[in-house]
Design an enzyme around this catalytic site. Structure first.
Site, mmCIF file in Angstrom:
data_model
loop_
_atom_site.group_PDB
_atom_site.id
_atom_site.type_symbol
_atom_site.label_atom_id
_atom_site.label_comp_id
_atom_site.label_asym_id
_atom_site.label_seq_id
_atom_site.Cartn_x
_atom_site.Cartn_y
_atom_site.Cartn_z
ATOM 1 N N LYS A 11 0.848 -1.209 0.000
ATOM 2 C CA LYS A 11 0.000 0.000 0.000
ATOM 3 C C LYS A 11 0.873 1.245 0.000
ATOM 4 C CE LYS A 11 0.854 1.343 4.447
ATOM 5 N NZ LYS A 11 1.648 2.517 4.790
ATOM 6 N N ASP A 138 -2.463 -1.669 10.165
ATOM 7 C CA ASP A 138 -2.560 -1.711 8.696
ATOM 8 C C ASP A 138 -3.014 -3.073 8.170
ATOM 9 O OD1 ASP A 138 -1.587 0.855 8.756
ATOM 10 O OD2 ASP A 138 0.383 0.373 7.907
HETATM 11 O O1 C5P Z 1 -0.398 -0.974 14.834
HETATM 12 P P1 C5P Z 1 1.043 -1.211 14.573
HETATM 13 O O2 C5P Z 1 1.621 -2.323 15.388
HETATM 14 O O3 C5P Z 1 1.372 -1.341 13.121
HETATM 15 O O4 C5P Z 1 1.778 0.126 15.050
HETATM 16 C C1 C5P Z 1 3.172 0.202 15.201
HETATM 17 C C2 C5P Z 1 3.506 1.447 16.006
HETATM 18 O O5 C5P Z 1 3.185 2.623 15.239
HETATM 19 C C3 C5P Z 1 2.722 1.600 17.293
HETATM 20 O O6 C5P Z 1 3.368 0.936 18.342
HETATM 21 C C4 C5P Z 1 2.701 3.107 17.494
HETATM 22 O O7 C5P Z 1 3.933 3.528 18.047
HETATM 23 C C5 C5P Z 1 2.653 3.650 16.071
HETATM 24 N N1 C5P Z 1 1.281 3.962 15.646
HETATM 25 C C6 C5P Z 1 0.669 5.105 16.156
HETATM 26 N N2 C5P Z 1 -0.608 5.420 15.767
HETATM 27 C C7 C5P Z 1 -1.259 4.657 14.848
HETATM 28 C C8 C5P Z 1 -0.643 3.511 14.302
HETATM 29 C C9 C5P Z 1 0.632 3.184 14.724
HETATM 30 O O8 C5P Z 1 1.233 5.817 16.978
HETATM 31 N N3 C5P Z 1 -2.483 4.997 14.469
#
Ligand code: C5P
Length: 300
Positions: A11, A138
């Site tokens: 993406k 994601d």
């Molecule tokens: O959800 P995911 O594990 O992919 O997110 C990785 C990191 O990205 C999270 O630990 C956070 O620090 C940051 N993040 C965020 N806000 C979001 C998505 C991700 O701060 N909406």
């Protein structure tokens, strides 16, 4: 069934608006995802336990231990089904690793669809979407594909109609960036500036550009609130973006948390020419033409 193959797209975010830091460490987003034709393939084979192996372009950068998102996805699915299952997951990687193109999320989405089929669970799409949202912000979009706006952490999705195919060039960088560190840098820059962080809003002009298939308008309205942070961490990306604009890109942006640079082209021929210009001039060490939108995780 002894083996199942699923193809999952990368993406790019055509709008990534990041709200204030929440108490749970995440940020509320308006995140317009667009699935593009760079694919990982996940094959799930019958096995006693859940294992993963990786081949392809970026395979040496993918962890194969318990932190691997495809393994975590298969385990989460088995737990949801309330039984112990096994699968050998074989990932053929084409999506850059830690590149801001949801490569890890794609593998997780692929594992969910492949194991649902291999194990004969027959879980509906909605159940897979729920498990996906717990695995990462994601992952639901990697299942869905197309073009969609994500709110909340980015996991609450509404599909968006698009009026045509858009042509892109992606320039992966050497080495990845951790998503968490880019969000942290974004927070640091905002704290230092002292400016009030506005609540994220969907860009109406961008919506119209997507709906009518107007690449010129889409290119002019691409936006990414994480870009300044990614460029601070990787200053060498700025000249790559500039070079793409000089070679006629309609828009040039860091993809998600980076460091992959994304360039919107006029059409397929321009995308091929742009990719060639970026590599022959040394502005990018590698560049790939792709198009979107494409389907999310699909059995092949
Ligand atoms: O959800 P995911 O594990 O992919 O997110 C990785 C990191 O990205 C999270 O630990 C956070 O620090 C940051 N993040 C965020 N806000 C979001 C998505 C991700 O701060 N909406």
């Amino acid at each position: 069934m002894s083996s199942v193959t699923v193809r999952v797209p990368a993406k790019v975010n055509v709008q990534l608006s990041v709200g204030p830091l929440r108490e749970d460490g995440y940020h509320d987003l308006v995140n317009v995802f667009h699935a593009v034709s760079i694919f990982d393939e996940v094959v799930a084979k019958e096995s006693e336990s859940i294992t993963v192996s990786v081949s392809g372009k970026w395979s040496d950068q993918v962890p194969v231990d318990d932190t691997n998102l495809a393994i975590r996805a298969a385990r989460a699915l088995a737990k949801h089904a309330g039984r112990t299952y096994g699968a050998d997951l074989v990932i053929q990687k084409d999506i850059p690793v830690a590149g801001g193109m949801a490569g890890g999320s794609a593998d997780a989405a692929g594992a969910l669809v492949a194991c649902n089929e291999l194990w004969g669970l027959g879980l509906p799409f909605e159940d897979l979407m729920e498990i996906a949202g717990d695995l990462g912000s994601d992952v639901p979009f990697s299942l869905l594909g197309g073009t969609a706006v994500g709110t909340g952490r980015g996991e609450r999705l509404s599909e968006l109609p698009t009026g045509g195919t858009f042509h892109w060039v992606f320039a992966p960088a050497n080495g990845g960036l951790s998503t968490a560190s880019v969000y942290a840098e974004c927070d640091r820059l905002r704290d230092a500036s002292g400016a009030q962080v506005p609540w994220p809003q969907l860009d109406d002009t961008l919506m119209e550009a997507l709906g009518t298939g107007d690449a010129y308008s889409l290119g002019a309205h691409l936006s990414n609130d994480l870009q300044a942070a990614a460029l601070n961490l990787r200053p060498e990306l700025a000249p790559t973006l500039d070079a793409g604009r000089q070679h006629g890109a309609l828009g040039a942006i860091v993809s998600g948390s980076g460091p992959t640079c994304a360039f919107l082209a006029i059409d397929a021929t321009h995308a091929r020419d742009l990719a060639l210009s970026l590599t022959t001039t040394g502005a990018a060490h590698t560049a790939v033409a792709a198009h979107g939108p494409v389907h999310g995780a699909t059995l092949v």
